[in-house]
Design an enzyme around this catalytic site. Structure first.
Site, PDB file in Angstrom:
ATOM      1  N   ASP A 228      13.500  10.796  -3.189  1.00  0.00           N
ATOM      2  CA  ASP A 228      13.023   9.759  -2.271  1.00  0.00           C
ATOM      3  C   ASP A 228      13.725   8.440  -2.551  1.00  0.00           C
ATOM      4  O   ASP A 228      13.121   7.367  -2.473  1.00  0.00           O
ATOM      5  CB  ASP A 228      11.498   9.615  -2.388  1.00  0.00           C
ATOM      6  CG  ASP A 228      10.866   8.924  -1.183  1.00  0.00           C
ATOM      7  OD1 ASP A 228      11.575   8.673  -0.197  1.00  0.00           O
ATOM      8  OD2 ASP A 228       9.651   8.636  -1.247  1.00  0.00           O
TER       9      ASP A 228
ATOM     10  N   VAL B  93      -1.546  -0.906  -4.067  1.00  0.00           N
ATOM     11  CA  VAL B  93      -0.891  -1.348  -5.304  1.00  0.00           C
ATOM     12  C   VAL B  93      -1.264  -2.820  -5.480  1.00  0.00           C
ATOM     13  O   VAL B  93      -1.067  -3.629  -4.581  1.00  0.00           O
ATOM     14  CB  VAL B  93       0.634  -1.171  -5.222  1.00  0.00           C
ATOM     15  CG1 VAL B  93       1.295  -1.653  -6.508  1.00  0.00           C
ATOM     16  CG2 VAL B  93       1.005   0.287  -4.958  1.00  0.00           C
TER      17      VAL B  93
ATOM     18  N   SER C  54       0.842  -1.189   0.000  1.00  0.00           N
ATOM     19  CA  SER C  54       0.000   0.000   0.000  1.00  0.00           C
ATOM     20  C   SER C  54       0.870   1.230   0.000  1.00  0.00           C
ATOM     21  O   SER C  54       1.977   1.242   0.553  1.00  0.00           O
ATOM     22  CB  SER C  54      -0.960  -0.013   1.176  1.00  0.00           C
ATOM     23  OG  SER C  54      -0.220  -0.114   2.358  1.00  0.00           O
ATOM     24  N   GLY C  55       0.390   2.230  -0.659  1.00  0.00           N
ATOM     25  CA  GLY C  55       1.132   3.470  -0.781  1.00  0.00           C
ATOM     26  C   GLY C  55       0.442   4.562   0.009  1.00  0.00           C
ATOM     27  O   GLY C  55      -0.474   4.296   0.791  1.00  0.00           O
TER      28      GLY C  55
ATOM     29  N   ASP D  53       8.892   4.810  -7.537  1.00  0.00           N
ATOM     30  CA  ASP D  53       8.291   5.865  -6.711  1.00  0.00           C
ATOM     31  C   ASP D  53       8.805   7.267  -7.052  1.00  0.00           C
ATOM     32  O   ASP D  53       9.669   7.812  -6.354  1.00  0.00           O
ATOM     33  CB  ASP D  53       8.473   5.553  -5.219  1.00  0.00           C
ATOM     34  CG  ASP D  53       7.455   6.317  -4.380  1.00  0.00           C
ATOM     35  OD1 ASP D  53       6.811   7.242  -4.936  1.00  0.00           O
ATOM     36  OD2 ASP D  53       7.292   6.008  -3.198  1.00  0.00           O
TER      37      ASP D  53
ATOM     38  N   LYS E  70      -1.207   0.934  -9.449  1.00  0.00           N
ATOM     39  CA  LYS E  70      -1.242   1.810  -8.277  1.00  0.00           C
ATOM     40  C   LYS E  70      -2.527   2.615  -8.333  1.00  0.00           C
ATOM     41  O   LYS E  70      -2.712   3.442  -9.219  1.00  0.00           O
ATOM     42  CB  LYS E  70      -0.005   2.724  -8.331  1.00  0.00           C
ATOM     43  CG  LYS E  70       0.285   3.475  -7.073  1.00  0.00           C
ATOM     44  CD  LYS E  70       1.680   4.074  -7.146  1.00  0.00           C
ATOM     45  CE  LYS E  70       1.942   5.032  -6.022  1.00  0.00           C
ATOM     46  NZ  LYS E  70       3.339   5.512  -6.031  1.00  0.00           N
TER      47      LYS E  70
ATOM     48  N   ARG F  36      13.573   1.011   0.082  1.00  0.00           N
ATOM     49  CA  ARG F  36      12.144   0.665  -0.089  1.00  0.00           C
ATOM     50  C   ARG F  36      11.633   1.052  -1.471  1.00  0.00           C
ATOM     51  O   ARG F  36      10.621   0.529  -1.936  1.00  0.00           O
ATOM     52  CB  ARG F  36      11.282   1.331   0.995  1.00  0.00           C
ATOM     53  CG  ARG F  36      11.308   2.841   0.932  1.00  0.00           C
ATOM     54  CD  ARG F  36      10.492   3.559   2.001  1.00  0.00           C
ATOM     55  NE  ARG F  36      10.740   4.994   1.893  1.00  0.00           N
ATOM     56  CZ  ARG F  36      11.766   5.634   2.446  1.00  0.00           C
ATOM     57  NH1 ARG F  36      12.613   4.970   3.200  1.00  0.00           N
ATOM     58  NH2 ARG F  36      11.963   6.927   2.253  1.00  0.00           N
ATOM     59  N   ASN F  37      12.328   1.983  -2.126  1.00  0.00           N
ATOM     60  CA  ASN F  37      11.911   2.423  -3.461  1.00  0.00           C
ATOM     61  C   ASN F  37      12.773   1.854  -4.581  1.00  0.00           C
ATOM     62  O   ASN F  37      12.702   2.310  -5.719  1.00  0.00           O
ATOM     63  CB  ASN F  37      11.865   3.945  -3.522  1.00  0.00           C
ATOM     64  CG  ASN F  37      10.701   4.488  -2.721  1.00  0.00           C
ATOM     65  OD1 ASN F  37       9.670   3.823  -2.608  1.00  0.00           O
ATOM     66  ND2 ASN F  37      10.855   5.677  -2.155  1.00  0.00           N
TER      67      ASN F  37
END
Ligand code: ADP
Length: 258
Positions: free
Chosen positions: A139, A31, A25-26, A157, A49, A143-144
């Site tokens: 960013d 997603v 989840s964003g 992202d 997304k 995680r991205n």
């Protein structure tokens, strides 16, 4: 792989999409894994997304993210397949089945450092391309970084990405927001100034996360404590246990104050 996009239209109809299980989840929604049927390529696996919010500013954010991605085409950057405007707005992306680098490595501590470094080299290639297109990511974090397989990493992202100001080599934020401070260079926090060099700082933190197999940088430290640690005390994150000296040297270079 760096050929210009021949397909000018990025618009996808809902009938082209099949949605399956949730991948994550964003900020503004979920997603989901799924399939998209395209004239040229047939039925391809995708990540969708979804914007689950009728907030106008969230919609704008997502359209901006799509706008950035539309301009990018590189093997090391998650591709945007298109945008679907149905009940909600959906950003249709190339699927990265192995998910984020940090959670992947946390489960794969037996992976060789050389392989981890190989993945981070790919991230460097993607970032170099992004900067050549005059964008800052803002960013970059483990995680991205998403994995297509254990040997193939892609940057994702672009929700915070910006084009540099024309005539300037940096982007100046108008206000401080929900920022990933642990990944930010001091000038981002002090002056809200973002450029290729501040992404390089974030790259160093990402390299630290990767070589510590999904470790959490600065543990429980707060934003102001980190600034004191970095700037006043001139300290840096410690070398992860299995990390080569040479690779740690690269991190330290990424974190040079000047
Ligand atoms: P946000 O920008 O709101 O944080 P992200 O784009 O980071 O949202 O996506 C949230 C999560 O969804 C990610 O952490 C990842 O697990 C999953 N995800 C996003 N894009 C993809 C993709 N292309 N392939 C596979 N999983 C994805």
């Amino acid at each position: 792989d760096n050929l210009p996009r021949t397909m000018k239209t990025f618009s996808i109809r809902q009938s082209q999409l099949e949605l399956e299980e949730e991948l994550g989840s964003g900020q503004f929604g979920s997603v989901q894994k799924g399939y998209c049927t395209l004239k040229r390529k047939g039925r391809i696996p995708v990540a969708v997304k979804k914007l689950n919010s009728d907030d106008k500013s969230a919609e704008e954010e997502m359209l901006k993210e799509a706008d950035v991605m539309r301009n990018l085409s590189h093997q090391r950057i998650v591709r945007m397949i298109g945008l679907c405007r149905a009940d909600c707005i959906m950003l249709v992306l190339e699927l990265c089945p192995c998910g984020p680098l940090n959670s992947f490595l946390a489960k794969r501590k037996e992976m060789k450092q050389s392989q981890v470094v190989q993945l981070m080299w790919q991230v460097a290639q993607g970032m170099s391309y992004l900067h050549s297109k005059n964008y800052v990511h803002r960013d970059l974090a483990a995680r991205n970084v998403l994995l297509v397989s254990e040997n193939s990493a892609k940057i994702s992202d672009f929700g915070m990405s910006k084009a540099f100001n024309i005539g300037n080599d940096y982007y100046k934020a108008r206000e401080a927001g929900k920022w990933p401070l642990k990944w930010y260079a001091p000038e981002c926090v002090y002056f809200w100034k973002f450029d290729a060099k501040s992404d390089v700082w974030s790259y160093g933190v990402t390299l630290w996360e990767a070589t510590s197999y999904g470790g959490k940088p600065y543990k429980t430290m707060k934003g102001n404590e980190i600034l004191k640690f970095l700037v006043e005390d001139e300290m840096r994150l410690k070398k992860p246990d299995f990390c080569d000296e040479q690779v740690y040297e690269i991190m330290l270079e990424c974190w040079q104050y000047e």
